[in-house]
Design a protein around this motif. Structure first.
Motif, PDB file in Angstrom:
ATOM      1  N   GLY A  44      65.996  46.498  33.578  1.00 47.73           N
ATOM      2  CA  GLY A  44      65.196  47.607  33.080  1.00 47.73           C
ATOM      3  C   GLY A  44      64.821  48.507  34.228  1.00 47.73           C
ATOM      4  O   GLY A  44      65.356  48.388  35.344  1.00 47.73           O
ATOM      5  N   SER A  45      63.903  49.407  33.985  1.00 47.80           N
ATOM      6  CA  SER A  45      63.419  50.272  35.056  1.00 47.80           C
ATOM      7  C   SER A  45      62.464  49.489  35.956  1.00 47.80           C
ATOM      8  O   SER A  45      62.042  48.372  35.635  1.00 47.80           O
ATOM      9  CB  SER A  45      62.692  51.477  34.459  1.00 47.80           C
ATOM     10  OG  SER A  45      61.478  51.059  33.835  1.00 47.80           O
ATOM     11  N   SER A  47      59.370  50.202  36.492  1.00 48.62           N
ATOM     12  CA  SER A  47      58.112  50.074  35.768  1.00 48.62           C
ATOM     13  C   SER A  47      58.198  49.017  34.678  1.00 48.62           C
ATOM     14  O   SER A  47      57.226  48.288  34.429  1.00 48.62           O
ATOM     15  CB  SER A  47      57.712  51.425  35.166  1.00 48.62           C
ATOM     16  OG  SER A  47      57.417  52.363  36.187  1.00 48.62           O
ATOM     17  N   GLU A  48      59.341  48.908  34.033  1.00 48.34           N
ATOM     18  CA  GLU A  48      59.511  47.878  33.007  1.00 48.34           C
ATOM     19  C   GLU A  48      59.483  46.488  33.616  1.00 48.34           C
ATOM     20  O   GLU A  48      58.911  45.555  33.031  1.00 48.34           O
ATOM     21  CB  GLU A  48      60.818  48.109  32.253  1.00 48.34           C
ATOM     22  CG  GLU A  48      60.767  49.298  31.301  1.00 48.34           C
ATOM     23  CD  GLU A  48      62.133  49.657  30.734  1.00 48.34           C
ATOM     24  OE1 GLU A  48      62.155  50.292  29.665  1.00 48.34           O
ATOM     25  OE2 GLU A  48      63.164  49.317  31.358  1.00 48.34           O
ATOM     26  N   HIS A  52      56.701  43.644  32.737  1.00 49.88           N
ATOM     27  CA  HIS A  52      57.181  42.347  32.247  1.00 49.88           C
ATOM     28  C   HIS A  52      56.553  41.192  33.001  1.00 49.88           C
ATOM     29  O   HIS A  52      56.432  40.080  32.477  1.00 49.88           O
ATOM     30  CB  HIS A  52      58.702  42.302  32.413  1.00 49.88           C
ATOM     31  CG  HIS A  52      59.339  40.981  32.147  1.00 49.88           C
ATOM     32  ND1 HIS A  52      59.670  40.546  30.877  1.00 49.88           N
ATOM     33  CD2 HIS A  52      59.726  39.973  32.995  1.00 49.88           C
ATOM     34  CE1 HIS A  52      60.228  39.353  30.957  1.00 49.88           C
ATOM     35  NE2 HIS A  52      60.276  38.977  32.219  1.00 49.88           N
TER      36      HIS A  52
END
Length: 208
Positions: A44-45, A47-48, A52
């Motif tokens: 993911g990014s 930030s993701e 998480h």
């Protein structure tokens, strides 16, 4: 645990595989996640990955790590233990980008609400996840100011194959500079051996 790993290079991928095999829920974070669909790992990014994470791992190049963490933002990182495995080296691997401090210290100073633990930066990615493949025991170091973050890190190191007897707590985050500065000696040893897959072992004098 939910582990977010910032980076998609050899180190991040090795650690993700190692912790996934131990039963943890891993997510790699990339600046360009759409271009990293070939990794056989969830991506993911940045930030993701941070959102998480119960534990976050910095496996980005040490020369840009603080900048990338700022792009995520201090509020998103607050309270999350951050395991820092990065080292800032020049492109020719002969100079440190933090010669009078360490990346671990820089991250802790920039994000005071994020407990930082420095570890695993004195070895290559294969040794990080398979210390038992070496010809004998060796040592992994931990530096950091937060005792609970160190305990969490220690448990995750055990899941990679590092027994408590191989884990050496060398003090606060200021001691991270010793771990990172070993990178120059690491490169010399690698040249002498003709291999990057080795580690060091701290051998103490027997107790009297």
């Amino acid at each position: 645990m939910r582990i977010g790993l910032l980076g998609t290079g050899n180190v991040a991928r090795a650690l993700a595989h190692g912790w996934s095999a131990a039963g943890h829920d891993v997510l790699l974070g990339s600046r360009r996640p759409g271009e990293r669909t070939d990794l056989a790992l969830p991506v993911g990014s940045l930030s993701e990955a941070a959102a998480h994470a119960e534990v976050l791992v910095n496996a980005t190049p040490g020369t840009v790590s603080v900048e990338l963490l700022h792009s995520i933002g201090a509020p998103a990182l607050a309270g999350i233990p951050l395991i820092d495995v990065g080292v800032g080296l020049s492109d020719d691997f002969v100079e440190l980008s933090h010669p009078n401090s360490s990346l671990g210290e820089r991250i802790q100073d920039a994000f005071p609400l994020t407990p930082v633990v420095k570890t695993l930066c004195t070895m290559d990615s294969m040794v990080m996840i398979a210390p038992g493949d070496l010809d004998g025991p060796s040592t992994v170091f931990l530096s950091g100011d937060d005792a609970e973050a160190k305990r969490t890190t220690g448990r995750l190191l055990t899941d990679l194959g590092w027994p408590p007897s191989s884990q050496l707590d060398i003090g606060g985050i200021r001691t991270a500079r010793g771990q990172e500065h070993f990178a120059l000696l690491f490169m010399g040893i690698a040249g002498g051996l003709g291999s990057h897959t080795f580690n060091i072992n701290v051998v103490a004098r027997p107790a009297v």
